[in-house]
Scaffold this active site. Structure first.
Site, PDB file in Angstrom:
ATOM      1  CD  GLU A  95      -2.941  -1.139   2.294  1.00  0.00           C
ATOM      2  OE1 GLU A  95      -2.836  -0.298   3.207  1.00  0.00           O
ATOM      3  OE2 GLU A  95      -3.792  -2.056   2.313  1.00  0.00           O
ATOM      4  CG  ASP A 104      -4.561   5.797 -36.006  1.00  0.00           C
ATOM      5  OD1 ASP A 104      -4.431   7.033 -35.873  1.00  0.00           O
ATOM      6  OD2 ASP A 104      -4.300   4.982 -35.092  1.00  0.00           O
ATOM      7  CB  THR A 150       0.061   1.245 -34.851  1.00  0.00           C
ATOM      8  OG1 THR A 150      -1.025   0.722 -34.094  1.00  0.00           O
ATOM      9  CG2 THR A 150      -0.422   2.330 -35.780  1.00  0.00           C
ATOM     10  CE  LYS A 189      -4.699   1.840 -35.149  1.00  0.00           C
ATOM     11  NZ  LYS A 189      -3.719   2.281 -34.141  1.00  0.00           N
ATOM     12  NE  ARG A 213      -3.888   3.675 -25.522  1.00  0.00           N
ATOM     13  CZ  ARG A 213      -2.940   2.762 -25.427  1.00  0.00           C
ATOM     14  NH1 ARG A 213      -2.493   2.166 -26.512  1.00  0.00           N
ATOM     15  NH2 ARG A 213      -2.429   2.439 -24.260  1.00  0.00           N
ATOM     16  N   GLY A 257       3.736  -1.457 -30.488  1.00  0.00           N
ATOM     17  CA  GLY A 257       4.543  -1.176 -31.690  1.00  0.00           C
ATOM     18  C   GLY A 257       3.928  -1.724 -32.965  1.00  0.00           C
TER      19      GLY A 257
HETATM   20  C1  R5P Z   1      -4.535   4.362 -31.010  1.00  0.00           C
HETATM   21  O1  R5P Z   1      -5.446   4.810 -31.702  1.00  0.00           O
HETATM   22  C2  R5P Z   1      -3.287   5.138 -30.737  1.00  0.00           C
HETATM   23  O2  R5P Z   1      -3.330   6.398 -31.328  1.00  0.00           O
HETATM   24  C3  R5P Z   1      -2.042   4.390 -31.189  1.00  0.00           C
HETATM   25  O3  R5P Z   1      -2.058   4.288 -32.606  1.00  0.00           O
HETATM   26  C4  R5P Z   1      -2.002   3.013 -30.596  1.00  0.00           C
HETATM   27  O4  R5P Z   1      -2.169   3.090 -29.209  1.00  0.00           O
HETATM   28  C5  R5P Z   1      -0.704   2.315 -30.902  1.00  0.00           C
HETATM   29  O5  R5P Z   1      -0.757   1.057 -30.320  1.00  0.00           O
HETATM   30  P1  R5P Z   1       0.236  -0.095 -30.727  1.00  0.00           P
HETATM   31  O6  R5P Z   1       1.635   0.450 -30.583  1.00  0.00           O
HETATM   32  O7  R5P Z   1      -0.061  -1.193 -29.743  1.00  0.00           O
HETATM   33  O8  R5P Z   1      -0.090  -0.502 -32.113  1.00  0.00           O
END
Ligand code: R5P
Length: 296
Positions: free
Chosen positions: A36, A165, A224, A189, A93, A222
């Protein structure tokens, strides 16, 4: 005005207190044997404006609770106004009910901060600015584009700025405006909300022989960035740079990104960064924000 940092401040309070010439407030913090959190203000804070810095990563929940303890105690002890600086605002998010019955986590987090009496909330590049409507007080969402440019200017030549995206489109537009001779492109995306897997719609973009900058707010697994980078590499991109605000780099994220053909990765230092990522210091951005509040 006093400035303090909790366990997720990454030491930012030290530089900030020097630059804005305000006193650094030490806080005693420890963990009880069962895990805690314990905090104690060791100086009288009655009547003071207090800035508390706490980024919410890693160990989001722990860091958040520590922040609640600090804000509530500061109010209890008679602080005039409490300003929280949360460079990385976790849970942003999860800003809507994507699937029936889900928690809208950022709403819960911001309602809680309002409830315990945060007077001013400052964050950097929140996932969606409209989420701040859940906070019942004054807030500022700082735009890091100038900081990105200060690192990339002179390094990249004639670049194509890539938004991986739709959510990153604004960032790509702003960055491309500030970099000379650049253009931008946005990908679509699709994320499977159950498995988390992603796929990108193919965009016929001419990057042959050109530098590319992929810009995003958060890098987590990573996936995306690596997905887009591999595609752009196949299309003949020259150097691929990645810049983000919050580099979480979960597990093998960074090696996945470099294996996809990326030359260099930059991130704001809103969270602790691994070796292999070039940090961009947020102190100037926070300094500007603090000074704009005209605290005494
Ligand atoms: C989501 O819409 C955020 O803008 C990032 O594109 C996303 O959090 C990237 O996540 P990851 O690295 O797991 O692909």
């Amino acid at each position: 005005m006093l400035i303090t940092g909790l366990s997720g401040s990454n030491g930012l309070e030290v530089g900030l207190s020097r630059v804005v010439n305000k006193e650094l407030l030490p806080i005693e913090m420890k963990l009880f044997p069962d895990g805690e959190s314990y905090i104690r203000f060791v100086k009288d804070v009655r009547g003071e404006d207090l800035i508390i810095i706490q980024s919410l990563y890693p160990n989001q929940d722990k860091k958040f609770f520590e922040l609640l303890l600090a804000v509530d105690t500061a109010k209890d002890l008679g602080c005039r106004r409490v300003i929280t600086i949360i460079p990385y605002l976790a849970y942003a998010r999860q800003d809507k009910r994507f699937l029936d019955g889900e928690a809208i986590s950022i709403k819960t987090l911001l309602k809680t901060l309002s409830f315990i009496g945060v007077d001013y909330l400052i964050t950097i590049d929140i996932h969606k600015e409209e989420s701040l409507k859940f906070f019942n007080g004054n807030s500022m969402n700082l735009d890091p584009t100038k900081l990105y440019v200060s690192k990339l200017y002179g390094v990249v030549k004639n670049p194509v700025v890539v938004a991986p995206d739709q959510g990153a489109l604004d960032k790509a537009v702003k960055l491309s405006k500030l970099l000379l001779n650049s253009t931008y492109v946005v990908f679509r995306k699709f994320r499977d909300r159950v498995t988390g897997s992603i796929r990108h719609e193919v965009v016929d973009v001419d990057v042959s022989g050109r530098d590319v900058i992929i810009v995003d707010d958060i890098i987590s697994t990573g996936g995306t960035v690596a997905n887009i980078a591999s595609y752009l590499r196949e299309k003949g991109a020259s150097n691929i740079y990645v810049v983000c605000s919050h580099g979480l780099f979960v597990g093998e994220a960074l090696s996945k990104i470099y294996s996809s053909g990326v030359s260099r990765v930059y991130s704001l230092n809103t969270v602790p960064l691994p070796v292999g990522v070039e940090p961009i210091d947020i102190t100037p951005l926070l300094t500007e924000a603090i000074l704009s509040l005209n605290l005494t």
